[in-house]
Design a protein around this motif. Structure first.
Motif, PDB file in Angstrom:
ATOM      1  N   LYS A 130       0.816  -1.214   0.000  1.00 55.29           N
ATOM      2  CA  LYS A 130       0.000   0.000   0.000  1.00 55.29           C
ATOM      3  C   LYS A 130       0.848   1.261   0.000  1.00 55.29           C
ATOM      4  N   ILE A 131       1.932   1.250   0.760  1.00 54.81           N
ATOM      5  CA  ILE A 131       2.770   2.439   0.872  1.00 54.81           C
ATOM      6  C   ILE A 131       3.389   2.818  -0.469  1.00 54.81           C
ATOM      7  N   ILE A 132       3.689   1.796  -1.311  1.00 55.90           N
ATOM      8  CA  ILE A 132       4.264   2.064  -2.626  1.00 55.90           C
ATOM      9  C   ILE A 132       3.202   2.631  -3.554  1.00 55.90           C
ATOM     10  N   ILE A 133       1.997   2.054  -3.480  1.00 53.68           N
ATOM     11  CA  ILE A 133       0.895   2.557  -4.305  1.00 53.68           C
ATOM     12  C   ILE A 133       0.629   4.016  -3.969  1.00 53.68           C
ATOM     13  N   ASN A 134       0.608   4.338  -2.682  1.00 61.04           N
ATOM     14  CA  ASN A 134       0.363   5.709  -2.265  1.00 61.04           C
ATOM     15  C   ASN A 134       1.452   6.652  -2.760  1.00 61.04           C
ATOM     16  N   ARG A 135       2.677   6.155  -2.845  1.00 59.93           N
ATOM     17  CA  ARG A 135       3.772   6.982  -3.321  1.00 59.93           C
ATOM     18  C   ARG A 135       3.581   7.290  -4.803  1.00 59.93           C
ATOM     19  N   PHE A 136       3.110   6.287  -5.551  1.00 64.87           N
ATOM     20  CA  PHE A 136       2.887   6.482  -6.979  1.00 64.87           C
ATOM     21  C   PHE A 136       1.692   7.406  -7.237  1.00 64.87           C
ATOM     22  N   THR A 137       0.626   7.245  -6.442  1.00 62.21           N
ATOM     23  CA  THR A 137      -0.596   8.024  -6.662  1.00 62.21           C
ATOM     24  C   THR A 137      -0.604   9.328  -5.868  1.00 62.21           C
ATOM     25  N   ARG A 138       0.478   9.593  -5.123  1.00 61.70           N
ATOM     26  CA  ARG A 138       0.620  10.813  -4.326  1.00 61.70           C
ATOM     27  C   ARG A 138      -0.544  10.972  -3.346  1.00 61.70           C
ATOM     28  N   LYS A 139      -0.775   9.927  -2.562  1.00 60.26           N
ATOM     29  CA  LYS A 139      -1.821   9.960  -1.546  1.00 60.26           C
ATOM     30  C   LYS A 139      -1.225   9.719  -0.165  1.00 60.26           C
ATOM     31  N   THR A 140      -1.942  10.208   0.850  1.00 55.60           N
ATOM     32  CA  THR A 140      -1.517  10.042   2.239  1.00 55.60           C
ATOM     33  C   THR A 140      -2.711   9.572   3.053  1.00 55.60           C
ATOM     34  N   GLU A 141      -2.448   8.723   4.024  1.00 52.60           N
ATOM     35  CA  GLU A 141      -3.539   8.235   4.869  1.00 52.60           C
ATOM     36  C   GLU A 141      -3.771   9.205   6.021  1.00 52.60           C
ATOM     37  N   CYS A 142      -5.010   9.657   6.157  1.00 53.28           N
ATOM     38  CA  CYS A 142      -5.388  10.577   7.237  1.00 53.28           C
ATOM     39  C   CYS A 142      -5.473   9.796   8.549  1.00 53.28           C
ATOM     40  N   VAL A 143      -4.915  10.358   9.624  1.00 55.41           N
ATOM     41  CA  VAL A 143      -4.904   9.663  10.914  1.00 55.41           C
ATOM     42  C   VAL A 143      -6.252   9.748  11.632  1.00 55.41           C
ATOM     43  N   ILE A 144      -7.191  10.510  11.082  1.00 54.39           N
ATOM     44  CA  ILE A 144      -8.514  10.611  11.697  1.00 54.39           C
ATOM     45  C   ILE A 144      -9.533   9.734  10.976  1.00 54.39           C
ATOM     46  N   CYS A 145      -9.660   9.904   9.665  1.00 49.65           N
ATOM     47  CA  CYS A 145     -10.646   9.107   8.919  1.00 49.65           C
ATOM     48  C   CYS A 145     -10.048   7.819   8.351  1.00 49.65           C
ATOM     49  N   PHE A 146      -8.709   7.697   8.391  1.00 48.83           N
ATOM     50  CA  PHE A 146      -7.981   6.518   7.903  1.00 48.83           C
ATOM     51  C   PHE A 146      -8.207   6.246   6.416  1.00 48.83           C
ATOM     52  N   LYS A 147      -8.528   7.302   5.681  1.00 48.11           N
ATOM     53  CA  LYS A 147      -8.695   7.167   4.235  1.00 48.11           C
ATOM     54  C   LYS A 147      -7.458   7.708   3.531  1.00 48.11           C
ATOM     55  N   SER A 148      -7.116   7.082   2.419  1.00 42.58           N
ATOM     56  CA  SER A 148      -6.006   7.584   1.612  1.00 42.58           C
ATOM     57  C   SER A 148      -6.524   8.732   0.761  1.00 42.58           C
ATOM     58  N   GLN A 149      -6.032   9.919   1.060  1.00 37.93           N
ATOM     59  CA  GLN A 149      -6.503  11.122   0.389  1.00 37.93           C
ATOM     60  C   GLN A 149      -5.372  11.737  -0.434  1.00 37.93           C
ATOM     61  N   PRO A 150      -5.724  12.494  -1.494  1.00 36.29           N
ATOM     62  CA  PRO A 150      -4.698  13.187  -2.286  1.00 36.29           C
ATOM     63  C   PRO A 150      -3.876  14.122  -1.398  1.00 36.29           C
ATOM     64  N   LYS A 151      -2.596  14.236  -1.685  1.00 27.98           N
ATOM     65  CA  LYS A 151      -1.716  15.080  -0.876  1.00 27.98           C
ATOM     66  C   LYS A 151      -2.166  16.538  -0.871  1.00 27.98           C
ATOM     67  N   SER A 152      -2.934  16.925  -1.892  1.00 25.39           N
ATOM     68  CA  SER A 152      -3.416  18.306  -1.971  1.00 25.39           C
ATOM     69  C   SER A 152      -4.402  18.636  -0.845  1.00 25.39           C
ATOM     70  N   LEU A 153      -4.937  17.594  -0.167  1.00 22.34           N
ATOM     71  CA  LEU A 153      -5.881  17.809   0.931  1.00 22.34           C
ATOM     72  C   LEU A 153      -5.188  17.928   2.284  1.00 22.34           C
ATOM     73  N   PHE A 154      -3.873  17.869   2.288  1.00 21.86           N
ATOM     74  CA  PHE A 154      -3.137  17.959   3.549  1.00 21.86           C
ATOM     75  C   PHE A 154      -2.379  19.280   3.606  1.00 21.86           C
ATOM     76  N   HIS A 155      -2.778  20.120   4.568  1.00 19.57           N
ATOM     77  CA  HIS A 155      -2.178  21.446   4.705  1.00 19.57           C
ATOM     78  C   HIS A 155      -1.713  21.662   6.139  1.00 19.57           C
ATOM     79  N   LYS A 156      -0.831  22.612   6.310  1.00 21.41           N
ATOM     80  CA  LYS A 156      -0.442  23.020   7.654  1.00 21.41           C
ATOM     81  C   LYS A 156      -1.646  23.706   8.276  1.00 21.41           C
ATOM     82  N   ILE A 157      -2.086  23.228   9.431  1.00 21.41           N
ATOM     83  CA  ILE A 157      -3.339  23.710  10.014  1.00 21.41           C
ATOM     84  C   ILE A 157      -3.185  25.100  10.624  1.00 21.41           C
TER      85      ILE A 157
END
Length: 211
Positions: A8-35
């Motif tokens: 999974k970690i390799i797939i996420n690297r290819f698709t540029r996704k990160t797993e959210c620690v709250i919803c546990f969904k793999s989301q596009p990196k564009s949805l992760f910002h400095k709060i």
């Protein structure tokens, strides 16, 4: 789909996704910002979860902290403008405005429930004997001193006397009961359900619960 059964970690690297620690969904990196500008933790909470957190917190308080447990930095106005969606920011912005206005001692909201207008009044401009203020939007008259609809025909002192009498009567109605025989009001401070009238010429015994 994972046709090559890659980790999974390799797939996420290819698709540029990160797993959210709250919803546990793999989301596009564009949805992760400095709060907040002061946050120094990893960007691992997606914007969707941050917005949900903000919405829940605004139900109780205009002050919202970073949802990251070990951070808890306050989300400042400029941070909110960057991280919150348009509708949520409008809600926050309005709450901030209301909070600022309510902290101004001379500010009064219109007492007309259908009017959302408010005004600042300088106390020296209000006559002590008749502090009547009029909403410049709907014309509703209110009392500056008591922050209520204008008590027509009564000065503030007269209104306070009537209000005090009413409060006393409300207390009597709630805390006392009339003796079934002589009608004298009796207050019960404790003990069993059976009480006795304190008037010597009466002394009626009765059930407090069933009077």
């Amino acid at each position: 789909m994972n046709p090559f059964n890659l980790p999974k970690i390799i797939i996420n690297r290819f698709t540029r996704k990160t797993e959210c620690v709250i919803c546990f969904k793999s989301q596009p990196k564009s949805l992760f910002h400095k709060i907040t500008t002061n946050c120094n933790h990893e960007l691992n909470i997606c914007k969707l979860c941050v917005n949900k957190h903000i919405s829940i917190q605004l139900d109780n308080n205009v002050d919202v902290n970073c949802p990251f447990v070990e951070c808890q930095q306050k989300i400042q106005y400029d941070d909110m403008k960057e991280i919150a969606n348009e509708k949520l920011f409008e809600r926050y912005d309005k709450m901030m405005l209301y909070q600022a206005l309510n902290e101004i001692p001379e500010f009064r909201w219109c007492n007309n429930s259908r009017c959302k207008f408010g005004q600042i009044y300088i106390q020296e401009e209000c006559e002590p004997c008749d502090p009547k203020i009029t909403c410049k939007d709907c014309g509703k008259e209110s009392c500056y001193v008591h922050d209520i609809s204008w008590h027509q025909g009564l000065t503030c002192s007269e209104y306070e006397e009537i209000d005090e009498i009413k409060a006393t009567q409300d207390y009597i109605d709630k805390k006392t009961k009339s003796c079934p025989s002589c009608g004298v009001r009796i207050i019960k401070s404790g003990g069993c359900d059976e009480v006795q009238c304190g008037i010597k010429s009466c002394r009626r015994t009765f059930s407090w619960k069933h009077v």
